[in-house]
Write a protein that holds these residues in place. Sequence first.
Motif, mmCIF file in Angstrom:
data_model
loop_
_atom_site.group_PDB
_atom_site.id
_atom_site.type_symbol
_atom_site.label_atom_id
_atom_site.label_comp_id
_atom_site.label_asym_id
_atom_site.label_seq_id
_atom_site.Cartn_x
_atom_site.Cartn_y
_atom_site.Cartn_z
ATOM 1 N N ARG A 60 6.451 4.413 -7.633
ATOM 2 C CA ARG A 60 6.782 3.157 -6.948
ATOM 3 C C ARG A 60 6.357 3.306 -5.494
ATOM 4 O O ARG A 60 6.694 4.306 -4.852
ATOM 5 N N LEU A 61 5.639 2.307 -4.992
ATOM 6 C CA LEU A 61 5.137 2.363 -3.619
ATOM 7 C C LEU A 61 5.623 1.160 -2.829
ATOM 8 O O LEU A 61 5.785 0.075 -3.385
ATOM 9 N N ARG A 62 5.815 1.351 -1.542
ATOM 10 C CA ARG A 62 6.297 0.283 -0.674
ATOM 11 C C ARG A 62 5.150 -0.332 0.101
ATOM 12 O O ARG A 62 4.086 0.262 0.262
ATOM 13 N N GLY A 63 5.423 -1.526 0.625
ATOM 14 C CA GLY A 63 4.439 -2.231 1.442
ATOM 15 C C GLY A 63 4.726 -2.058 2.912
ATOM 16 O O GLY A 63 5.592 -1.278 3.320
ATOM 17 N N ASP A 64 4.023 -2.810 3.736
ATOM 18 C CA ASP A 64 4.196 -2.734 5.182
ATOM 19 C C ASP A 64 5.598 -3.125 5.620
ATOM 20 O O ASP A 64 6.089 -2.656 6.638
ATOM 21 N N HIS A 65 6.250 -4.004 4.866
ATOM 22 C CA HIS A 65 7.589 -4.464 5.220
ATOM 23 C C HIS A 65 8.680 -3.488 4.779
ATOM 24 O O HIS A 65 9.848 -3.697 5.046
ATOM 25 N N GLY A 66 8.301 -2.395 4.078
ATOM 26 C CA GLY A 66 9.263 -1.383 3.659
ATOM 27 C C GLY A 66 9.819 -1.601 2.276
ATOM 28 O O GLY A 66 10.530 -0.751 1.754
ATOM 29 N N GLY A 67 9.529 -2.737 1.656
ATOM 30 C CA GLY A 67 10.045 -3.030 0.324
ATOM 31 C C GLY A 67 9.059 -2.653 -0.771
ATOM 32 O O GLY A 67 7.863 -2.481 -0.529
ATOM 33 N N LEU A 68 9.567 -2.535 -1.971
ATOM 34 C CA LEU A 68 8.758 -2.189 -3.132
ATOM 35 C C LEU A 68 7.740 -3.286 -3.411
ATOM 36 O O LEU A 68 8.089 -4.452 -3.519
ATOM 37 N N ILE A 69 6.445 -2.903 -3.524
ATOM 38 C CA ILE A 69 5.426 -3.909 -3.827
ATOM 39 C C ILE A 69 4.683 -3.621 -5.119
ATOM 40 O O ILE A 69 4.108 -4.517 -5.710
ATOM 41 N N VAL A 70 4.667 -2.356 -5.551
ATOM 42 C CA VAL A 70 3.923 -2.036 -6.767
ATOM 43 C C VAL A 70 4.559 -0.833 -7.473
ATOM 44 O O VAL A 70 5.093 0.063 -6.823
ATOM 45 N N GLN A 71 4.499 -0.886 -8.791
ATOM 46 C CA GLN A 71 4.994 0.198 -9.630
ATOM 47 C C GLN A 71 3.937 0.443 -10.694
ATOM 48 O O GLN A 71 3.405 -0.498 -11.270
ATOM 49 N N ALA A 72 3.610 1.706 -10.940
ATOM 50 C CA ALA A 72 2.565 2.023 -11.910
ATOM 51 C C ALA A 72 2.869 3.334 -12.610
ATOM 52 O O ALA A 72 3.526 4.221 -12.053
#
Length: 164
Positions: A60-72
Motif C-alpha cells: 500500500r502506497l500513499r500520495g502527496d497528501h499522506g493518504g492511501l492512493i494505491v494498493q497492489a
Amino acid sequence: MSSGVLEEAIKKASIAWVSVGDGPAYALWCMPVENALAVVSGPGEQHAPGLAQAERAIVRLRGDHGGLIVQAEAAVERVLPGSPEWDEIAPQLATKRLNASGTAEDLVARWVENGCALVKLVPAGESAVGTAELPAESAAAPPRETPARVETRRPFRLHRVRKR
C-alpha cells in the motif's frame, strides 16, 4: 486503474505498508528501484515477519497528501549478497538509511553478517487498486501488543500531599 499512478507512487515512495498473507500491514522504509521497491529487514533492522520467505505481498502506497492512493499485489524477490543486483542496490539503500552508525559500506557488511534480508517488491500493475476502488472507511487498527510497551506507574512524590 492506470499503471501510471502506481509507477508515480513507487517513484515517490519512502515508506510502504506491506502485509504478507493474512498478517497485519507493517510500515517499512523503502527505496524505489526501477519499477520496484527495495526493502531491508532482519536483526538490527526493521521488523517484517515472513517477508523474506514470502512469494507475494500486498503493498500500500500513499500520495502527496499522506493518504492511501494505491494498493497492489507484489512479487517478492530476494536479493542475495554477492550478486550483481546486491552490489548495485545495497550500497544505495544503505545511504538512504537514516540514523545508521558507520559508513554505508559498514552497514552493508553488517547486513550480510547479521543475515538481514534485502528484497525487491515488484508490483503487478494489473492487480493495482486505485483510490476509487479502495474502501472509504479507515484501515486503522488498534495497536498490537509489543514487548516495547512500558507500564506507567504512579508519579513519585517526595513529600506527602495534604488533602484540603
